[in-house]
Each structure stands twice: as structure tokens, then as C-alpha cells.
Design a protein around this motif. Sequence first.
Motif, short mmCIF file in Angstrom:
data_model
loop_
_atom_site.label_atom_id
_atom_site.label_comp_id
_atom_site.label_asym_id
_atom_site.label_seq_id
_atom_site.Cartn_x
_atom_site.Cartn_y
_atom_site.Cartn_z
N LEU A 15 37.99 41.07 16.41
CA LEU A 15 38.83 41.12 17.60
C LEU A 15 38.84 39.79 18.35
CD1 LEU A 15 37.98 44.70 18.91
CD2 LEU A 15 39.97 43.94 17.60
N GLN A 16 37.70 39.12 18.40
CA GLN A 16 37.67 37.82 19.08
C GLN A 16 38.55 36.81 18.33
OE1 GLN A 16 36.21 37.17 22.06
NE2 GLN A 16 37.27 35.20 21.92
N GLY A 17 38.47 36.84 16.99
CA GLY A 17 39.32 35.94 16.22
C GLY A 17 40.79 36.24 16.39
N VAL A 18 41.14 37.53 16.51
CA VAL A 18 42.55 37.90 16.65
C VAL A 18 43.10 37.39 17.98
CG1 VAL A 18 44.09 39.88 17.03
CG2 VAL A 18 42.48 39.89 15.12
N VAL A 19 42.41 37.61 19.09
CA VAL A 19 42.95 37.18 20.38
C VAL A 19 43.04 35.66 20.45
CG1 VAL A 19 42.15 39.24 21.57
CG2 VAL A 19 40.64 37.26 21.45
N GLU A 20 42.13 34.96 19.83
CA GLU A 20 42.21 33.50 19.85
C GLU A 20 43.40 33.01 19.02
OE1 GLU A 20 38.49 31.95 18.57
OE2 GLU A 20 37.40 32.56 20.37
N GLU A 21 43.59 33.56 17.83
CA GLU A 21 44.71 33.13 16.99
C GLU A 21 46.04 33.46 17.64
OE1 GLU A 21 44.89 31.35 14.39
OE2 GLU A 21 42.80 31.18 13.81
N VAL A 22 46.19 34.67 18.21
CA VAL A 22 47.45 35.04 18.85
C VAL A 22 47.67 34.20 20.10
CG1 VAL A 22 48.68 36.91 20.01
CG2 VAL A 22 47.39 37.37 17.92
N GLY A 23 46.63 33.98 20.89
CA GLY A 23 46.78 33.18 22.11
C GLY A 23 47.19 31.76 21.81
#
Length: 1009
Positions: free
Chosen positions: A594-602
Motif C-alpha cells: 500500500l505504501q508503494g501504491v500511494v507513492e507511485e500514484v502520487g
Amino acid sequence: MNPEQSLPPPESGDAVTGFPIRPSIYDERIGNPAARPLTDLEANPVLQVLFGLSFDAVLAFDDAGYCRAANPAASNLLALPVDALCQRRLQDFVPLEYQSETAWAHFLRDRQQSGQTLILKADGRLRWVAYRAIAAGLAPDLHLTILRDLGDAHDSENNPEREANKEADKGADKGAENLEGRSLADMQQTLATEQQAIERERFITRLAQTIRQSLDLQTMLHATVEQVRHFLTVDRVLIYQFQPDWSGKVVAESVARDPLSLLDRVIEDPCFAASLSLPDSHPYVSGRIHRVNDVQRDDLSDCYREMLTQLQVRAVLIIPIVVKDRLWGLLVSHHCTAPHQWDALSEDLLQQLSTQLAIGISQAELYRQTQQQAQKEQLVNQLVQSVRNSLDLQTVFANATTAIGEMLRLDRAELVRYQPEQGCWINVCSYRNRPELPDANGVVIPDEGNPIAAGLKQLQVMHVSSLANEPDPISQSFAEHFPGAWMLVPIPRIGIAETEAAERRVWGSLSLNYQQPSRQWQSWELETVQAVVDQLAIAIQQASLYQSVQRLNDDLEHQVAHRTAQLQQALEFEALLKRITDKVRDSLDEAQILQGVVEEVGRGLPGILCCRTATYSPDLQSSVIGYEYATWLPSAEGQVVLFSDKPDLYRQLLAGLPFQFCQMAPDPVPQMQESLAVLAFPVFDDQGILGDIWLFRERQQWFNDAEIRLVQQVATQCAIAIRQARLYYTSLSQVEELERLNRLKDDFLSTVSHELRTPIAGIKMSIQLLEIHLNRLGILGDRSNPITRYFQILQDECQRESDLINNLLDLSHLDAEVDPLLPSEVRLDLWVPHIAEAFIEQTRDNQQQLFINVAANLPPLITDSSYLERILTELLTNACKYTPAGERITVEARPWNRPHNHQQSSQSFADPAEPTHPNTPTLFQICVTNTGVEIPEAERDRIFDRFYRIPSNDPWRYGGTGLGLALVKRLVERLGGAIAVESSHTEDSRGETCFTVTLPSLELTSRER
């Protein structure tokens, strides 16, 4: 030099049995070749038939009198094999007193002879024969001799020689007469029949080759009818092709004289057409042959007899031509002057030719379709090139009408434009294949009251067999100047919706004309014209847009740039999604995912101020913001959001629906004080909702469709990853718990075993002392005394408990691997019988049969002998325990080489050291097999579990603890091997079970060496 030894062997594959073909014969006595190669004999079908069918002796001689060929009857008559006959001269078969040399010279001079003579057989006996000799009759330089047996030369009793000559004269005369009369007549008739068959096959082969070599349909059909007419000697042969309405046309013909010609004639037979109402079931489709020997006398319908009489037909033979299960046409032979009795050979010939014609027609049609497709593509390419090179519609129209007219060989091709404002159609371009045809350019056709125009406005293709046959006066007014068959194809306006009025949807029509009335338009022609119309519609559209293109050039550039940006954004989104997917798949840590997902999308989406993800509580009443990526908004990680505070928002999210909105008022939970554009997306799968993803932007920047689709795909990947991670951790927790329980169990069993060992030892000692006292009292000697039975039960159960404790301790030691292996050389040929010897008495008591089979020359096995002895002992104990009386137990030892695909084998082995002997096999196998017992397939994988016993077996009958096979498996694995079990029904349905232990050779230590 022996001439017989220098002869080459007979050639194989002779066409007729008993007709040997020898390449050459050399006679050393005269020093010249006796003959030449028999290629003429091999290639002569008449000789092949004669030698194979004649019951008389038939021989072929060359000029020197050497036998070159003979049939089996000659071999029987002269008592010599065919090969031996072909090494002899004529003089070898005739007695010396008959002066055969002189007779042979006379024969070569006169070219033929017949009569009777004595011949000398190989066994020395003389026989009278009637003969007939023909010089060079059937093959160049080869002379044919036919012999008929008339009897033994020594049959007369009084005067052998005189009686023989007398009887021979009578028999020879009669034999010669029969030979020349009946025998030769029969052979000539047979040869004539076979010759006809050979000529017929040659004709069929030659004509089939002609058919298959030509891809032009007319050339192939004309060649067929011409050759068939000459071969059958008939007055007329024609090929009749069916039309879609089951009328027909003579498309190929060969006639003996011109007045009989029917070429290109359309023949309509109403009687025949009515019988073809169901063409798939018509007898012609199944290969029916129709013959009429005499039109005037045969039983025919009146209409059919009248039609044949008009066509000057007296006898007819009709063979259907069926192409791909479709009745294509008929192959027809006519006798026009007299009746004719059609024979089976003619029918068979035409039937075979019909099959060949069907193949050729299919090939020709395929070739024609290919050519038509190529012409169509060439025409379309020309029009496309014309459209691209010019925006002048008149030039495009002229090129199109000329190209389609020349390709389809039309009489006319007209382009007519519809003018709804004027209520008429105007001819704007005209093609004529002949200048004398009336010019239609500029002709005005009224629209009102015109049914053809009404159909065109509905975008229907209109077929007109003749304008004179149309009911409306407009069509009839043009019939005189524009006769023939017409096909009118509407030209639609591109970009006009179907809901628009008909006047707006049609631009005009492309009208094609053949002067020949009732012309049948082919489907490929319509497809070609439709392709031309499509290109014309494109050209018209391009021309009409030419001015608009100039004016809208700037707007188009803007659209291109916008589209380029969209494509670039799509590529970037695709790369972003791939990165997210790779991260999701590479990890099973939910937090990391989840941390990787929010960083990539952001980082990946432009203008993102914050990206947050939250997980929902099990009761779906609240969520926890777990991870976020923010540029300047305050952090909200760890905050709890109650769904009751925002019921409208979370009602939609819980339903699995995304939404975006503009946050106008400050929100205290995520600490947003300014109005922002917000996109909220649920994270869910088919099992339920897991959480959500929130994205924040400046109020003016809405999320477009591409960005929403991207976030949707990201949410889907998150749902999959979260489920996998939670499943993984659940499984991991379960595995750890099972391992913990297993360790507790092992520790408990090990402790209990140690604790029980001392009391069991005391009990055993007490039992032994009790046994001594009871023996002194004489109690145990009396088997009827209950004390004896109770004492035996006590002793057996104590031993059983002792075995259980020992097995548990042994398993504990094996699991801990505290005892080192002590490898040594074991000679299986001596060791296996020694171990099995201890079970001989037990198997005898159980009425079982014990067999031992050890492979010969088996090299030594290097292993721990104590472990190996325990393994074999346990397996034999089980076998003796469960094998019924009367069944057999087999112990085998053999070498076993590791298969090439051992990495994929179901058995795995520790890598053994290099063998100490070059002939040592890679692995050894010891098999214990017992019959009469079958283990269910569902139980085979569990029998090696500790304390497991097959439920179907009676535990009180066999006893045991369920640890024996578990101990065997651990011992085998400790030795670096594997154990497998196979169980199945035998032929007598008794069942058979086999335990196979596969072991490697271990490496000896220096002390053991």
C-alpha cells in the motif's frame, strides 16, 4: 568360368508372376552376349497379360535360340525353374535326332511354324507337345512359342516309337488345331479386352493430365469434349452447365459435323427443372448415370422425348459433374443418327472423366476467383491511387467508370448524381465500349414516380433484366436507347446517419449495363462494384471536405497535439500501472504494497496534492488512514474516519461505486482547510470491500476518464495484493502453529517414551520372574488353565508397549540426527537371503509363500547396514502380518539407473558420492511385494504418517502401533533414498501391493576403507 555363376539375379517387382526379367545372359561357349536387356518385355502390357493368364506353356526366344522369358506353365512342363529355363537354348529341350538347328533356321526363314514334336524334360523323360511359333510377333527380335502338353512319349505298349509317332501325329494335329483355334482365340479375346482396358486407362490418364495442367476452364472443357468424342466415336459430346434457376447452357462441345452444333445454346427443360426443387437430394448429386439407348423406343416422358428430338438426339449418355457436393453440370454423349447400346466401359470411362473434370473445374474456379480477387484489388488500388493523386471528381469518375467497364467487359458504365432540390437524377460520367452506342452523358432522369430511384434512395442494389419489362413509364421511355440488363448500385454519402432522410443519405448511383438481356450478375462482380462504390464515396467525401480541410487546418493541428498528449499520457499511465503491478506481485507485505501504491500514484499522476489509502474495519463502520503520499497537505496517517460522519460518501463507496466531488467546506478529519477536487475509489473484490483510495487536486483540475480508469486498475491490483498478503500471513500463521504443535507432540512423545521406558523395563523383569515361579509350580505347562492365557496376554501387551516406546525413541533420534551413519559394503545377494531367512518359519506357519529374487552380478551397496536391516525387517513384518494364507511374498534387489529427467521425478534423492566401481549403478532398489492385499489409492499417501492405520482394517486383528512405516520412511530418508508404494488389482482380482526402496551408495570414510 561357369556361365551360370556369372548371371545376375532376377529383378524384383516383375509385373506378372513367373515372368522373370534378366538384364543379360552371357554364353561362354560362343563368347557373345546371348541377349539384350528385356526392357521391351517389361514395358509391353500385352506380353505381361499373355504370360500371366495363359494355361499353356509360353516361352520367348531370341535369334540365337536362347530362352529369354517363360511363364509358370512352361516351368511345370519342362520340370525346370523359370530362372533355369532362362539359361538354356532351344536345342537343350529337343532330342538330337530331330535336328533342331535345321528346324530353327527354317523357322527364322518362314517366320512361323506349328505342329508337334517331342521335348526332352529336365528329368530325362520325353513328352509329346503341340506347338505354335511366331517370329517377332509381339516384341522386336523376340520369338514367341506356345506349347500344349499331349502326353508321355512311352504310353504305347506294342511298338513304343511307332505308336508314339502315330498317336503323336493325331494328338499333335488335334492339339495344334485347338491351340491355333480355341486357345489362341481365347487369348486374342483376352488380349483384346485387356488392350481396351489399357487404352482406356491411358486415355483417362492422358486426359486427366491435360485437365490438371490447364487452369483455363474453357480450354480444359474443349480439350475434354474433343478427346472424348474421338475416343468413344460418337456424333456429339458436350458439357452442359447449370444456371442458378436450373436452366442450362452448353459451354463446350465437340461435333462430328457442324449442323449438330449446340454450343452456347441455352436449354430449358421444365420437367428436369421441376425435379431439381430439392437439388441436394437429387439423384444426380449422388452420381446417377442417365442413359437412353433409343429415344424413339425407350420409356421417356413426352416433353423429354420432344426436347431430345429437337436436339437431333437418338441415343444419349449423361454423367453428372458434381463439384464440392454441388451439381455443376452434365457430361453428355450423343448418337444423332442411330440408336446405340451404351456399354459399361463407356459409362465407367465417362464417370472417371467426370471425377477428373470436377477436380479440374474446382481448380479452375479457384484460380478464376484468385484472378478476380487480384483484379478487384488492382482496380481498387488504382482508384485509391487516383483518389489520392487528384481531388478533381470528374477525373476520378472517368477513371472509375473506365476501369470497371474494361474489367467486367461492360457495354456501359454510368455515374448518375441525385439532385433532390431539382427532383431528378443527372448522368455526370459515361463509359461506352463502342462509340456507336448512344451517349448518356447529361441525361436527366425524373425522380418522382420512379421505383428504381426509390430503391436507390433506400440504399438498395437494383437489378433490372430489361427496362422494357419494368411497369413504370419512366423506365420504358429509356428502354429503346438503353436496352439490356442493368445493375444499379447506390453511392452513399459518408458520415450521414441512418436516421436522416433518404434524400440526404444517397449521393447517386453507379449503373452497369450489358446489352445481353437476362444477364445473371455474379456475386464477385457485385463485390467488385461495391468496392469501387466505396472508393467513389470516399473520393466524393474527400472532395467535399477539401475546402473544409483548408479552413480547419489549425484546429486539426490542435487536435493532433491533443491526441498526441493523450497517447503520451496513456503510455505514461501504462508504465505507471506496470510499475505498480510489479511491486504488488513482488511482495506479500500489505504495508509495503500500500505504501508503494500511494507513492507511485502520487508521483505518476500530474498535479496530485495527496494520495491516501485506508482499510475498513470488519464491521464496515469505520476506516483507518494507513498510508499516504502528500506534497504539502498535513499528514492524516493513523486517523480513524467514522462512516456515520459522511454517510452519503461511504454509502456509495460501500456499494463499490467511485465518485469525484469538490470539497468546498473544511474537513477536520483529513485536515483539509481549502476546497479541492477529490476522487474516491473503493478497493474491493468478489469477496467484499477492503478499503479505499483518495486522491486530492486543486479545485480547477478534475480527474479525466483516463485517470479514473488508471485508478480503477490500481484499486483492482491493490485488492488482489491485499487478499494475497492476508491469505499468505494467515497460511503462515497456521503453518507456524502446526509446526509448534508438531514440536510439542514430538517433545511429549519423546518425554513420555523416556518416562515409560523404566516402568516398562520393571514390568518386563517382573513378568520374567513371574514366569519362572509359575513354571516351577507347573501352571504354565497346562494350556487349559486360564492363568496361562492371561499370562500370555500380559507378556504380548508388555512387548507391544516396549516396541511402541522403542519406535518413538528411534523416530526422535532420527529427527534429531544425533546418531551418525556408519556406511559399510553390503552384498545384497548374500545379505537379503540372510535377513529373509528369519521369516521363513513365520510364513510357513501363516501358509504363505516367500520368494527371493536378487539380480545377478549385483555390485556391493555402500550404506548403513543396521538401518537397512531395520527397513527390510519392518517391511517383511508388515507383509507377513497382512498377507492372507495361500498368497505370496516376494523380495527383490536390483540395480536402478537414475532417469534422464530425474529432476522432474516424483522421488527425490540426496546426491550420492561418485561410485567406487565403474560398473556400480547409480541407485539400488529393494522391493517387497505381497499379493492378496490392496491399499486404496486415497490411503497410499497417508500410510507413512505416524500412528496412521488404514480405517478399513481391523486394528484388533493385526495389532501394531502405526509407527512401522513412518519409521521405515525416516530410515530411508536418513540414508538419502526414497520409498514408494504401488497397489492395484491383478488379473485374478486378488490385489497386489509393492513397497519399493530406492537407495544410493554412500561414501566410505578412510577408516572404513
